[in-house]
Design a protein around this motif. Sequence first.
Motif, PDB file in Angstrom:
ATOM      1  N   ILE A 221       0.589  17.039 -18.434  1.00 46.01           N
ATOM      2  CA  ILE A 221       1.351  15.890 -18.791  1.00 46.01           C
ATOM      3  C   ILE A 221       1.280  15.219 -17.347  1.00 46.01           C
ATOM      4  CG2 ILE A 221       3.556  14.778 -19.433  1.00 46.01           C
ATOM      5  CD1 ILE A 221       3.998  17.283 -20.987  1.00 46.01           C
ATOM      6  N   GLN A 222       0.694  13.721 -17.438  1.00 45.57           N
ATOM      7  CA  GLN A 222       0.684  13.019 -16.323  1.00 45.57           C
ATOM      8  C   GLN A 222       1.409  11.431 -16.808  1.00 45.57           C
ATOM      9  OE1 GLN A 222      -0.346  13.901 -13.420  1.00 45.57           O
ATOM     10  NE2 GLN A 222      -1.462  15.698 -14.159  1.00 45.57           N
ATOM     11  N   LEU A 223       2.460  11.291 -15.983  1.00 44.56           N
ATOM     12  CA  LEU A 223       3.528  10.255 -16.389  1.00 44.56           C
ATOM     13  C   LEU A 223       3.539   9.242 -15.208  1.00 44.56           C
ATOM     14  CD1 LEU A 223       6.018  11.800 -18.470  1.00 44.56           C
ATOM     15  CD2 LEU A 223       4.053  10.503 -19.205  1.00 44.56           C
ATOM     16  N   GLN A 224       2.578   9.571 -14.055  1.00 45.70           N
ATOM     17  CA  GLN A 224       2.765   8.753 -12.715  1.00 45.70           C
ATOM     18  C   GLN A 224       2.506   7.232 -13.120  1.00 45.70           C
ATOM     19  OE1 GLN A 224       0.827  11.367 -12.994  1.00 45.70           O
ATOM     20  NE2 GLN A 224       1.065  12.731 -10.842  1.00 45.70           N
ATOM     21  N   SER A 225       3.201   6.220 -12.805  1.00 43.28           N
ATOM     22  CA  SER A 225       2.830   5.025 -13.030  1.00 43.28           C
ATOM     23  C   SER A 225       3.567   4.148 -12.037  1.00 43.28           C
ATOM     24  CB  SER A 225       3.440   4.543 -14.339  1.00 43.28           C
ATOM     25  OG  SER A 225       3.035   3.359 -14.457  1.00 43.28           O
ATOM     26  N   ALA A 226       2.945   3.273 -11.329  1.00 46.45           N
ATOM     27  CA  ALA A 226       3.675   2.212 -10.539  1.00 46.45           C
ATOM     28  C   ALA A 226       4.374   1.239 -10.775  1.00 46.45           C
ATOM     29  CB  ALA A 226       2.512   1.731  -9.441  1.00 46.45           C
ATOM     30  N   ASP A 227       3.933   0.984 -12.307  1.00 46.52           N
ATOM     31  CA  ASP A 227       4.478  -0.087 -13.294  1.00 46.52           C
ATOM     32  C   ASP A 227       5.975   0.736 -13.633  1.00 46.52           C
ATOM     33  OD1 ASP A 227       2.593  -1.770 -13.054  1.00 46.52           O
ATOM     34  OD2 ASP A 227       1.544  -1.079 -14.882  1.00 46.52           O
ATOM     35  N   ALA A 228       6.037   1.914 -13.809  1.00 50.20           N
ATOM     36  CA  ALA A 228       7.342   2.591 -14.311  1.00 50.20           C
ATOM     37  C   ALA A 228       8.302   2.726 -13.363  1.00 50.20           C
ATOM     38  CB  ALA A 228       6.926   3.853 -15.053  1.00 50.20           C
ATOM     39  N   SER A 229       8.057   2.673 -12.226  1.00 46.32           N
ATOM     40  CA  SER A 229       8.899   2.831 -10.921  1.00 46.32           C
ATOM     41  C   SER A 229       9.833   1.825 -10.957  1.00 46.32           C
ATOM     42  CB  SER A 229       8.142   2.894  -9.773  1.00 46.32           C
ATOM     43  OG  SER A 229       8.985   2.968  -8.535  1.00 46.32           O
ATOM     44  N   SER A 336      -1.022  10.160   5.164  1.00 41.00           N
ATOM     45  CA  SER A 336      -1.652  10.405   3.854  1.00 41.00           C
ATOM     46  C   SER A 336      -1.182   9.422   2.704  1.00 41.00           C
ATOM     47  CB  SER A 336      -1.132  11.911   3.386  1.00 41.00           C
ATOM     48  OG  SER A 336      -1.596  11.733   2.215  1.00 41.00           O
ATOM     49  N   PRO A 337      -1.988   8.763   2.056  1.00 40.60           N
ATOM     50  CA  PRO A 337      -1.709   7.916   1.123  1.00 40.60           C
ATOM     51  C   PRO A 337      -0.731   8.420   0.135  1.00 40.60           C
ATOM     52  CG  PRO A 337      -4.143   7.702   1.555  1.00 40.60           C
ATOM     53  CD  PRO A 337      -3.478   8.784   2.332  1.00 40.60           C
ATOM     54  N   SER A 338      -0.889   9.631  -0.048  1.00 39.53           N
ATOM     55  CA  SER A 338      -0.001  10.190  -1.285  1.00 39.53           C
ATOM     56  C   SER A 338       1.506  10.312  -0.760  1.00 39.53           C
ATOM     57  CB  SER A 338      -0.260  11.574  -1.664  1.00 39.53           C
ATOM     58  OG  SER A 338      -0.418  12.573  -0.711  1.00 39.53           O
ATOM     59  N   LYS A 376      -3.292   2.700  -6.254  1.00 36.40           N
ATOM     60  CA  LYS A 376      -3.517   1.810  -7.447  1.00 36.40           C
ATOM     61  C   LYS A 376      -2.436   0.741  -7.436  1.00 36.40           C
ATOM     62  CE  LYS A 376      -6.242   5.138 -10.113  1.00 36.40           C
ATOM     63  NZ  LYS A 376      -6.455   5.713 -11.359  1.00 36.40           N
ATOM     64  N   ILE A 377      -2.190   0.113  -6.182  1.00 31.69           N
ATOM     65  CA  ILE A 377      -1.088  -0.843  -6.133  1.00 31.69           C
ATOM     66  C   ILE A 377      -1.785  -2.153  -5.267  1.00 31.69           C
ATOM     67  CG2 ILE A 377       0.767   0.566  -6.185  1.00 31.69           C
ATOM     68  CD1 ILE A 377       1.141   0.612  -3.277  1.00 31.69           C
ATOM     69  N   LEU A 378      -1.418  -3.216  -5.483  1.00 29.72           N
ATOM     70  CA  LEU A 378      -1.608  -4.369  -4.721  1.00 29.72           C
ATOM     71  C   LEU A 378      -0.544  -5.327  -4.401  1.00 29.72           C
ATOM     72  CD1 LEU A 378      -4.149  -5.750  -3.282  1.00 29.72           C
ATOM     73  CD2 LEU A 378      -4.324  -7.239  -5.423  1.00 29.72           C
ATOM     74  N   LEU A 379      -0.152  -5.281  -3.081  1.00 34.29           N
ATOM     75  CA  LEU A 379       1.158  -5.955  -2.779  1.00 34.29           C
ATOM     76  C   LEU A 379       0.753  -7.217  -1.949  1.00 34.29           C
ATOM     77  CD1 LEU A 379       3.210  -2.683  -1.616  1.00 34.29           C
ATOM     78  CD2 LEU A 379       3.204  -4.012  -3.925  1.00 34.29           C
ATOM     79  N   GLU A 380       1.697  -8.370  -1.809  1.00 39.16           N
ATOM     80  CA  GLU A 380       1.563  -9.376  -1.233  1.00 39.16           C
ATOM     81  C   GLU A 380       1.854  -9.081   0.460  1.00 39.16           C
ATOM     82  OE1 GLU A 380       3.124 -14.146  -1.056  1.00 39.16           O
ATOM     83  OE2 GLU A 380       3.827 -12.519  -2.341  1.00 39.16           O
ATOM     84  N   ARG A 381       1.420  -9.676   1.291  1.00 40.85           N
ATOM     85  CA  ARG A 381       1.765  -9.715   2.577  1.00 40.85           C
ATOM     86  C   ARG A 381       2.507 -11.044   3.001  1.00 40.85           C
ATOM     87  NH1 ARG A 381      -1.288  -5.980   0.957  1.00 40.85           N
ATOM     88  NH2 ARG A 381      -2.868  -4.889   2.462  1.00 40.85           N
ATOM     89  N   GLU A 382       3.753 -10.508   3.463  1.00 42.66           N
ATOM     90  CA  GLU A 382       4.744 -11.475   3.569  1.00 42.66           C
ATOM     91  C   GLU A 382       5.185 -11.469   5.312  1.00 42.66           C
ATOM     92  OE1 GLU A 382       7.863 -11.263   0.766  1.00 42.66           O
ATOM     93  OE2 GLU A 382       6.726  -9.566  -0.200  1.00 42.66           O
TER      94      GLU A 382
END
Length: 426
Positions: A221-229, A336-338, A376-382
């Motif tokens: 069961i894999q439920l990791q999601s950046a959108d769900a955070s 580590s990215p993780s 699998k994320i992409l964030l704006e640099r501010e």
Amino acid sequence: MTTVTAPANFIELGLISPLLVRLIELEYHQPTPIQAQAIPSVLEGRDLIAGANTGSGKTATFALPLLQHLHAKKALKRSDDSQGNYVTGLILVPTRELAKQVADSIKSYAVHFNGAINTVAVFGGVSTNAQMLALRGGTDVLVATPGRLLDLISSNAIKLDRVETLVLDEADRMLSLGFTDEIAALLALLPKKKQTLLFSATFPEQVKTLTQELLSNPIEIQLQSADASTVVQRVFTVNKGEKTAVLVHLIKQYQWEQVLIFVNSKNSCHHLADKLAKRDVVAEVFHGDKGQGARSRVLDAFKSGELDVLIATDIAARGLDIEKLPVVINFDLPRSPSDYMHRIGRSGRAGEVGLALSLIDHEDYHHFKVIEKKNKILLERESIDGFEPSKVVSVADKPMAKPEGSGKKKRKNKVSVNGDVWLKNT
């Protein structure tokens, strides 16, 4: 990959009355997605690989079925249950704090078993004498760090030949190079026939290959999601050498009552704490070289709100549950990215909204792009008013480069944090 129709409540999960009553008392209104999908399979005795975001309720996912299994086992009144230095359920964790936290949670869930189920936590940094005494006669649930467990086994304080359920919490860390020899030694002492459950927020590919040897026909069961955070992630670019000034500015301007700051070494912890003290910001440090008593005192003060600022290494990134922690800051980027996902998961737990800030200078740009790609994320640099980076960033360094127009010159990725709702201590 297994898809399961999620039960609407804990009753539908098949949990017994003592657990259901306790969940009501704890105000667990309905199962989280990982609980709803995994608990029925665990109750059936299936092996499991479960990946879900931090703060998603993984501890209850393995603790509740384990307690139910133990309750049924006790009801059979087996004559050998109280003989010898046995363990029925073994939970392996990477840190002392997580061992204590998981054991405390299990004891809480088991309140209505009226002391029939014994739970013991063992970990390094403290004397073995009290732990050996607690293990005399065996225990139903043992929560342990690998190193201390091996020490106790070598002293004949405990045996693993009767383990029926093995749980690896933070499994990616437990199966990484730092624990390989210890885990291999422990697995060799366990019976071949057992239920094995792996839980983590991240499962790198190299870890996935190892799981095939540990589990038998597992449910995955894999439920990791950046959108769900529920963690809001932001990245601020700063000049090299100005991270401390930016950090002080943010802490004072928004008067955060709790902020957890990550750095990459124990020396960096103390160095940053000294620099903050000179700017009238009181901070304590938390790392592996501190004694267990000191670590516990600092963590308890931070959890209770007596301490506003805690500076920590990645030892605090795994599993620690700090209720409603509003802000996490990456002063140093994790190697580590993780570990990035584990760090930011200290905030935004149990559905609460949290904020994760990363401070990066020009030299951090490439590494942060690697972190984004892996997660699998992409964030704006501010940038922050008054602390705009002066170094010119090349087009190759920009995460989202846009062609220059022929009109007015635009200032890219420039925002003001003043009045930003995500920076306020809500």
